[in-house]
Structures are given as structure tokens and as C-alpha cells.
Motif scaffolding. Structure first.
Motif, short mmCIF file in Angstrom:
data_model
loop_
_atom_site.label_atom_id
_atom_site.label_comp_id
_atom_site.label_asym_id
_atom_site.label_seq_id
_atom_site.Cartn_x
_atom_site.Cartn_y
_atom_site.Cartn_z
N ARG A 1 35.85 36.70 38.69
CA ARG A 1 35.09 36.17 37.57
C ARG A 1 34.75 37.25 36.54
NH1 ARG A 1 29.78 35.07 36.06
NH2 ARG A 1 29.50 33.05 35.05
N ALA A 2 34.43 38.44 36.99
CA ALA A 2 34.10 39.54 36.07
C ALA A 2 35.31 39.87 35.19
CB ALA A 2 33.63 40.77 36.84
N GLU B 1 40.23 48.93 37.54
CA GLU B 1 39.86 47.52 37.49
C GLU B 1 39.91 46.95 36.08
OE1 GLU B 1 35.95 47.31 39.16
OE2 GLU B 1 36.63 47.92 41.14
N VAL B 2 40.25 45.67 35.97
CA VAL B 2 40.27 44.99 34.68
C VAL B 2 38.91 45.12 34.01
CG1 VAL B 2 40.45 42.74 33.55
CG2 VAL B 2 42.07 43.33 35.36
N GLU B 3 37.85 44.87 34.77
CA GLU B 3 36.51 44.86 34.17
C GLU B 3 36.05 46.23 33.67
OE1 GLU B 3 33.09 44.57 37.13
OE2 GLU B 3 34.77 43.76 38.27
N PHE C 1 46.20 42.12 37.22
CA PHE C 1 45.55 42.51 38.48
C PHE C 1 45.15 43.97 38.41
CE2 PHE C 1 48.41 39.16 40.58
CZ PHE C 1 47.48 38.17 40.42
N ASP C 2 44.15 44.31 39.21
CA ASP C 2 43.65 45.68 39.26
C ASP C 2 44.71 46.64 39.80
OD1 ASP C 2 41.23 44.62 38.43
OD2 ASP C 2 40.30 44.72 40.40
N ASN D 1 39.86 35.21 43.21
CA ASN D 1 38.69 35.61 43.99
C ASN D 1 39.05 36.61 45.08
OD1 ASN D 1 36.80 34.02 42.51
ND2 ASN D 1 37.68 32.24 43.52
N GLY D 2 39.81 37.61 44.67
CA GLY D 2 40.22 38.68 45.59
C GLY D 2 41.46 38.32 46.37
N THR D 3 41.47 38.64 47.62
CA THR D 3 42.61 38.38 48.48
C THR D 3 42.78 36.88 48.65
OG1 THR D 3 42.14 40.43 49.63
CG2 THR D 3 43.65 38.92 50.69
#
Length: 106
Positions: free
Chosen positions: A10-11, A85-87, A54-55, A30-32
Motif C-alpha cells: 500500500r505504501a 524500496e519504491v516508497e 517491485f523493490d 502485499n509482499g510475498t
């Protein structure tokens, strides 16, 4: 053709929305995520152009490999390793990556 942007969380989504100058469906893994869950998540968008952000970490690499296996036609973009990270990636870098992916940006 509609575009669907896939991110990890979400971030990441909240980080990209203000940069986009067009309406884009943004889905979060939502991660993995499992192969079955990924197929379920993207099923309604399989006829759209799927783009991933993706990160640059272990989870991001797992997701890239999974996307390559399940949706090899997806265009994948990786955040530069120094930002991880994207964020945490500067807006200018995200804007450039989105433009490379043919999104309209602000």
C-alpha cells in the motif's frame, strides 16, 4: 489498451498515485504471494498491459521470478538498488521509470 500497475504494498501505491497523470489500476501483492494468489489477483486484468514496480530486495526478486513464470508478457521495472524500496525512491526517479513504462506523469 488499459494498464495495470502491480506493486508490493500500500505504501508503494500511495507513493505512485500522486505522480501519475492518468487513471491507472494499481494492485498490491502485499509482499510475498503464491502463484495461485497472483493468478487470482491478476485474472481480471489479463487482457490489460501489466507493469510491475517491485523493490530491489529479496522479496522483490521473488516476485519478479514469479511474474516471469506466470505472466512473462508483463513489463517489469526494478527500483535502483541504492533506494531498495519504491516508497523510499526519489520522486524524480519514479517519474522517469513511469515514463519509461509509458505512463503519463505529473
Amino acid at each position: 489498451m488499459r494498464k495495470c500497475l502491480v506493486v508490493e504494498g500500500r505504501a508503494d501505491k500511495l507513493r505512485l498515485v500522486p505522480i501519475l497523470a492518468e487513471e491507472v489500476t494499481i494492485l498490491c501483492t502485499n509482499g510475498t504471494i503464491s502463484e495461485v494468489d497472483l493468478i487470482d489477483l491478476l485474472e481480471a486484468f489479463e487482457h490489460d498491459e501489466i507493469v510491475t514496480f517491485f523493490d530491489a530486495d529479496k522479496n522483490g526478486e521473488k516476485l519478479r521470478k514469479l511474474m516471469n513464470r506466470v505472466y512473462p508478457e508483463a513489463k517489469q521495472y526494478t527500483i535502483p538498488a541504492q533506494y531498495i524500496e519504491v516508497e523510499k525512491t526519489p520522486t524524480a526517479i519514479l517519474r522517469d521509470l513511469l515514463q519509461q513504462a509509458k505512463f503519463l506523469v505529473r
